[in-house]
Design an enzyme around this catalytic site. Structure first.
Site, PDB file in Angstrom:
ATOM      1  N   ASN A 148       0.617  -1.222  -0.038  1.00  0.00           N
ATOM      2  CA  ASN A 148       0.196   0.136   0.013  1.00  0.00           C
ATOM      3  C   ASN A 148       0.781   1.316   0.037  1.00  0.00           C
ATOM      4  O   ASN A 148       0.360   2.367  -0.454  1.00  0.00           O
ATOM      5  CB  ASN A 148      -1.053   0.050   1.024  1.00  0.00           C
ATOM      6  CG  ASN A 148      -0.211  -0.269   2.464  1.00  0.00           C
ATOM      7  OD1 ASN A 148       0.394  -1.424   2.681  1.00  0.00           O
ATOM      8  ND2 ASN A 148      -0.497   0.579   3.476  1.00  0.00           N
ATOM      9  N   HIS A 151     -13.674  -0.125   0.853  1.00  0.00           N
ATOM     10  CA  HIS A 151     -13.826   1.573   0.766  1.00  0.00           C
ATOM     11  C   HIS A 151     -12.354   1.871  -0.104  1.00  0.00           C
ATOM     12  O   HIS A 151     -12.173   2.884  -0.259  1.00  0.00           O
ATOM     13  CB  HIS A 151     -13.630   2.265   2.209  1.00  0.00           C
ATOM     14  CG  HIS A 151     -12.295   1.972   3.142  1.00  0.00           C
ATOM     15  ND1 HIS A 151     -11.461   3.051   3.096  1.00  0.00           N
ATOM     16  CD2 HIS A 151     -11.967   1.159   3.612  1.00  0.00           C
ATOM     17  CE1 HIS A 151     -10.715   2.654   3.823  1.00  0.00           C
ATOM     18  NE2 HIS A 151     -10.752   1.380   4.236  1.00  0.00           N
ATOM     19  N   THR A 153     -25.086  -9.519  13.385  1.00  0.00           N
ATOM     20  CA  THR A 153     -26.040  -9.183  12.303  1.00  0.00           C
ATOM     21  C   THR A 153     -25.345  -8.620  11.136  1.00  0.00           C
ATOM     22  O   THR A 153     -24.419  -7.544  11.508  1.00  0.00           O
ATOM     23  CB  THR A 153     -27.162  -8.320  12.778  1.00  0.00           C
ATOM     24  OG1 THR A 153     -27.916  -9.236  13.832  1.00  0.00           O
ATOM     25  CG2 THR A 153     -28.133  -7.875  11.988  1.00  0.00           C
ATOM     26  N   CYS A 157      -2.115   5.400   8.585  1.00  0.00           N
ATOM     27  CA  CYS A 157      -2.108   5.329  10.081  1.00  0.00           C
ATOM     28  C   CYS A 157      -0.755   5.982  10.670  1.00  0.00           C
ATOM     29  O   CYS A 157      -0.591   6.112  11.809  1.00  0.00           O
ATOM     30  CB  CYS A 157      -2.111   3.965  10.283  1.00  0.00           C
ATOM     31  SG  CYS A 157      -2.887   2.913   8.924  1.00  0.00           S
TER      32      CYS A 157
END
Ligand SMILES: *Cc1c(COP(=O)(O)O)cnc(C)c1O
Length: 380
Positions: free
Chosen positions: A152, A202, A238, A326
């Protein structure tokens, strides 16, 4: 309004308008729980499985091998911790690399605290991890290997196929973080010798907070979240249905448009490099000269500190990054550049430009001119 140019798509991407449109009914009318047996539930279940089929086609996977997660980070953690815990009676040795995303590195550090031993393979100056080094690191008690598909920060594409073939012969579980590779490289998990593969929505113009782990049928795995029996008991909770629908739509569009997107990214890259050549500024491209992701251009302007360049670019409306989202914000050198052992002036001036679907080649040209102006101004 002043022009803004976003060249930080490796950090995150804008949500595609068609993705928003696809998600909308699932935030309004279709609110059933996919586990409910009534009509509302069945409707949601059907949509969930439809989305799974779409993403399965995108990755050339059997739909039942896909587990929806809250993103790339969770998929990486699930693969590493779930894969290691399931095999802890067989062995306690894990291999990864020193240039992985923190989601992998910190999961491995967590394993070390749990009593596992981790080998961190080095990278060369181009960000490449060697298969020979991997072979040398493998031991009889090695149970899991995690090597990223494409980096990345510098974009280097790793020899996943070669590594996977070797590991498959030895029946060692192999995980790859393909978060940056999907959408720009065709990926077939049924052809690739990998047991687990992480993706995130994303990074391909889907919503944030959703991703998936490809988890091969016979791969040893201990679930990480405890609760209901969703996702065939591999991930409780869920399902985030609206986001999963958005993820599937993003995958479908990415698959359709992959070739033209990649062609544009290559053109953007060439345009920027040509501009800097014309402007006569000194620069060095980081990462592998050929085996690199098309949307990532990491380049150093020796003598101009990374933070200085980023601040000046930001003032000009251009968003770029120092490496992973980050670590930026801190003045620390990125762990990837550090692992690549670049010379200090190169490492300390590295900038990552990463391209996306809303960019134009003209934007690349204008951004590159701004970079050149900044370099000229600071060197004066
Ligand atoms: C962004 C990224 C992740 C983390 O994914 P999230 O969905 O943001 O949690 C993991 N690995 C790589 C290579 C990434 O670029």
């Amino acid at each position: 309004m002043r022009e803004r140019i976003y060249l930080d798509h490796a950090a995150t991407t804008p949500v595609h308008p068609r993705v928003v449109e696809a998600m909308h009914p699932f935030l309004t009318e279709v609110y059933g729980n996919p586990s409910s047996v009534h009509g509302f539930g069945r409707e949601a279940r059907q949509a969930l499985e439809g989305a799974r089929d779409t993403i399965a086609r995108f990755l050339d996977a059997d739909p039942q091998t896909l587990v929806f997660t809250s993103g790339g980070t969770e998929a990486d953690n699930m693969a590493i911790i779930g894969g290691a815990m399931a095999q802890r009676e067989r062995g306690r040795h894990v291999i990864t690399s020193s240039i992985e995303h923190h989601a992998v590195l910190h999961a491995c550090e967590h394993l070390e605290q749990l009593g596992f031993e981790v080998t961190y393979l080095p990278a060369d100056k181009t960000g490449m991890i060697s298969t020979d080094e991997l072979k040398k690191a493998v031991r009889p008690d090695t149970i899991l290997v995690s090597i990223m598909y494409g980096n990345n920060e510098v974009g280097t594409i790793q020899p996943i196929e070669e590594m996977g073939s070797y590991l498959r012969e030895r029946e060692i579980v192999f995980h790859t973080d393909a978060v940056q590779a999907v959408g720009v490289l065709p990926i077939s998990v049924s052809k690739l010798p990998v047991d687990m593969l992480s993706v995130s929505a994303h990074k391909i113009n889907g919503p944030k907070g959703v991703g998936a782990l490809f988890l091969g049928r016979k791969v040893p795995f201990t679930p990480y979240l405890h609760g209901g029996s969703q996702e065939r008991k591999r991930r409780a909770g869920t399902e985030n249905l609206a986001s999963i629908i958005g993820f599937a739509e993003a995958a479908r569009i990415a698959q359709e448009e992959m070739e033209e997107r990649v062609a544009k990214y290559r053109q953007m890259r060439t345009t920027m490099l040509q501009c800097w050549q014309q402007e006569g500024i000194s620069f060095e491209v980081n990462g592998h000269p050929e085996k690199h992701l098309p949307h990532i251009l990491n380049v150093s302007f020796p003598g101009v500190h990374t933070e200085t360049m980023l601040m000046n670019l930001d003032l000009e409306g251009v968003a770029a990054a120092s490496g992973s989202a980050c670590t930026s914000g801190s003045l620390e050198l990125s762990h990837v550049l550090e692992a690549m052992c670049l010379d200090d002036p190169v490492a300390q001036s590295a900038i990552r430009f990463s391209f996306g679907i809303t960019n134009t080649v003209e934007e690349a040209e204008r951004a590159a001119r701004k970079v050149a102006q900044i370099v000229h101004r600071l060197k004066r």
